[in-house]
Write a protein that holds these residues in place. Structure first.
Motif, PDB file in Angstrom:
ATOM      1  N   UNK A  69      39.883  41.172  32.427  1.00  0.00           N
ATOM      2  CA  UNK A  69      39.867  39.554  32.685  1.00  0.00           C
ATOM      3  C   UNK A  69      39.431  39.451  34.238  1.00  0.00           C
ATOM      4  N   UNK A  70      38.360  38.494  34.369  1.00  0.00           N
ATOM      5  CA  UNK A  70      38.145  38.038  35.610  1.00  0.00           C
ATOM      6  C   UNK A  70      38.529  36.519  35.615  1.00  0.00           C
ATOM      7  N   UNK A  71      39.400  35.890  36.461  1.00  0.00           N
ATOM      8  CA  UNK A  71      39.837  34.437  36.417  1.00  0.00           C
ATOM      9  C   UNK A  71      39.370  33.760  37.855  1.00  0.00           C
ATOM     10  N   UNK A  92      45.820  21.131  50.238  1.00  0.00           N
ATOM     11  CA  UNK A  92      44.719  20.426  49.998  1.00  0.00           C
ATOM     12  C   UNK A  92      43.661  21.328  49.023  1.00  0.00           C
ATOM     13  N   UNK A  93      42.622  21.599  49.232  1.00  0.00           N
ATOM     14  CA  UNK A  93      41.650  22.099  48.524  1.00  0.00           C
ATOM     15  C   UNK A  93      42.265  23.713  48.323  1.00  0.00           C
ATOM     16  N   UNK A  94      42.143  24.308  47.286  1.00  0.00           N
ATOM     17  CA  UNK A  94      42.284  25.724  46.990  1.00  0.00           C
ATOM     18  C   UNK A  94      41.437  26.561  46.032  1.00  0.00           C
ATOM     19  N   UNK A  95      41.239  27.744  46.274  1.00  0.00           N
ATOM     20  CA  UNK A  95      40.691  28.626  45.341  1.00  0.00           C
ATOM     21  C   UNK A  95      41.392  29.850  44.981  1.00  0.00           C
ATOM     22  N   UNK A  96      41.529  30.314  43.671  1.00  0.00           N
ATOM     23  CA  UNK A  96      41.976  31.749  43.422  1.00  0.00           C
ATOM     24  C   UNK A  96      41.126  32.453  42.807  1.00  0.00           C
ATOM     25  N   UNK A  97      40.954  33.653  42.911  1.00  0.00           N
ATOM     26  CA  UNK A  97      39.991  34.563  42.250  1.00  0.00           C
ATOM     27  C   UNK A  97      40.671  35.811  41.861  1.00  0.00           C
ATOM     28  N   UNK A  98      40.887  36.289  40.759  1.00  0.00           N
ATOM     29  CA  UNK A  98      41.648  37.503  40.519  1.00  0.00           C
ATOM     30  C   UNK A  98      41.167  38.249  39.388  1.00  0.00           C
ATOM     31  N   UNK A  99      41.199  39.612  39.476  1.00  0.00           N
ATOM     32  CA  UNK A  99      40.871  40.617  38.465  1.00  0.00           C
ATOM     33  C   UNK A  99      42.185  41.160  37.671  1.00  0.00           C
ATOM     34  N   UNK A 100      42.128  41.553  36.709  1.00  0.00           N
ATOM     35  CA  UNK A 100      43.227  41.859  35.759  1.00  0.00           C
ATOM     36  C   UNK A 100      42.832  43.181  34.832  1.00  0.00           C
ATOM     37  N   UNK A 101      43.513  44.150  34.533  1.00  0.00           N
ATOM     38  CA  UNK A 101      43.165  45.307  33.632  1.00  0.00           C
ATOM     39  C   UNK A 101      44.423  45.430  32.981  1.00  0.00           C
TER      40      UNK A 101
END
Length: 235
Positions: A142-144, A156-165
């Protein structure tokens, strides 16, 4: 740079090919009968994106969700926290799960409130999430991407990017590993990860044991490494 890239992915991917809490949303593919689902659980620490939301203390959570046959869903959630003078965070979410080009997708928007937060603290926020999911035999990936234009508290503004196996280890036992990056205004940028295993104790009850860590230990206790155990019941 990471925020511009991930927002571009969201904007280009959401309209196209619509053919059909580290907590993981239940996946409901289109075509299943519409139904309600319920979730209750507890853990030794409320970890989100590697960091603690409960002051490294135990917490409880719950959710009620409506799942339509078309893949649309809506839910109401709560979880206990310890932040900005608040001890309960609530959330209303709506989303759509669908499949295209050999992948599964899950996109949602949610609004969060921190009940009883100290006056002057930002106690509400919109958040947007987009998942790309691919099964590779017994292994699923999964890529989120998550983004908020104005987060809770001082963030304030934020971004999170994660990969899961995620992968099977034994009968009813699955291991998983997650690696993510969070960039945010008003709070530290950091990389977070977790690795652990979940055991299906019964058809509705799962146990999870997981090691969480970040590269921001010097930013406070909430970013320090921790071993977290949790239990969830879904019915």
């Amino acid at each position: 740079m990471i925020r511009q890239l991930t927002l571009s992915v969201l904007l280009t991917a959401l309209p196209a090919h619509a053919l059909s809490q580290d907590r993981d949303n239940t996946r409901h593919s289109g075509g299943e009968a519409s139904h309600w689902s319920y979730e209750l659980g507890a853990g030794t620490d409320n970890r989100s994106k590697g960091a603690s939301k409960s002051g490294n203390d135990p917490y409880v959570f719950g959710e009620v969700q409506w799942n339509a046959a078309s893949g649309f869903y809506a839910d109401l959630e709560f979880e206990t926290i310890d932040s900005s003078g608040s001890y309960v965070e609530t959330e209303v979410e709506a989303g759509w799960q669908y499949s295209a080009l050999g992948f599964d997708f899950d996109t949602s928007a949610s609004h969060k409130w921190r009940v009883g937060a100290v006056a002057g603290h930002d106690d509400a926020a919109w958040e947007y999430q987009f998942d790309i999911i691919k099964d590779l035999g017994a292994v699923d990936t999964r890529l989120r991407v998550e983004h908020s234009p104005d987060g809770l508290g001082s963030t304030q503004a934020w971004t999170w990017v994660e990969g899961r196996v995620r992968f099977p280890l034994a009968d009813r036992l699955k291991g998983s590993a997650t690696l993510g990056r969070r960039e945010q205004d008003g709070s530290p940028d950091y990389t977070g990860w977790n690795v652990g295993a979940a055991y299906a104790l019964t058809k509705i009850t799962s146990l999870d044991l997981r090691w969480h860590g970040t590269d921001a230990d010097d930013e406070g206790r909430q970013y320090e490494d921790a071993l977290v155990a949790s239990v969830v019941v879904i019915f």
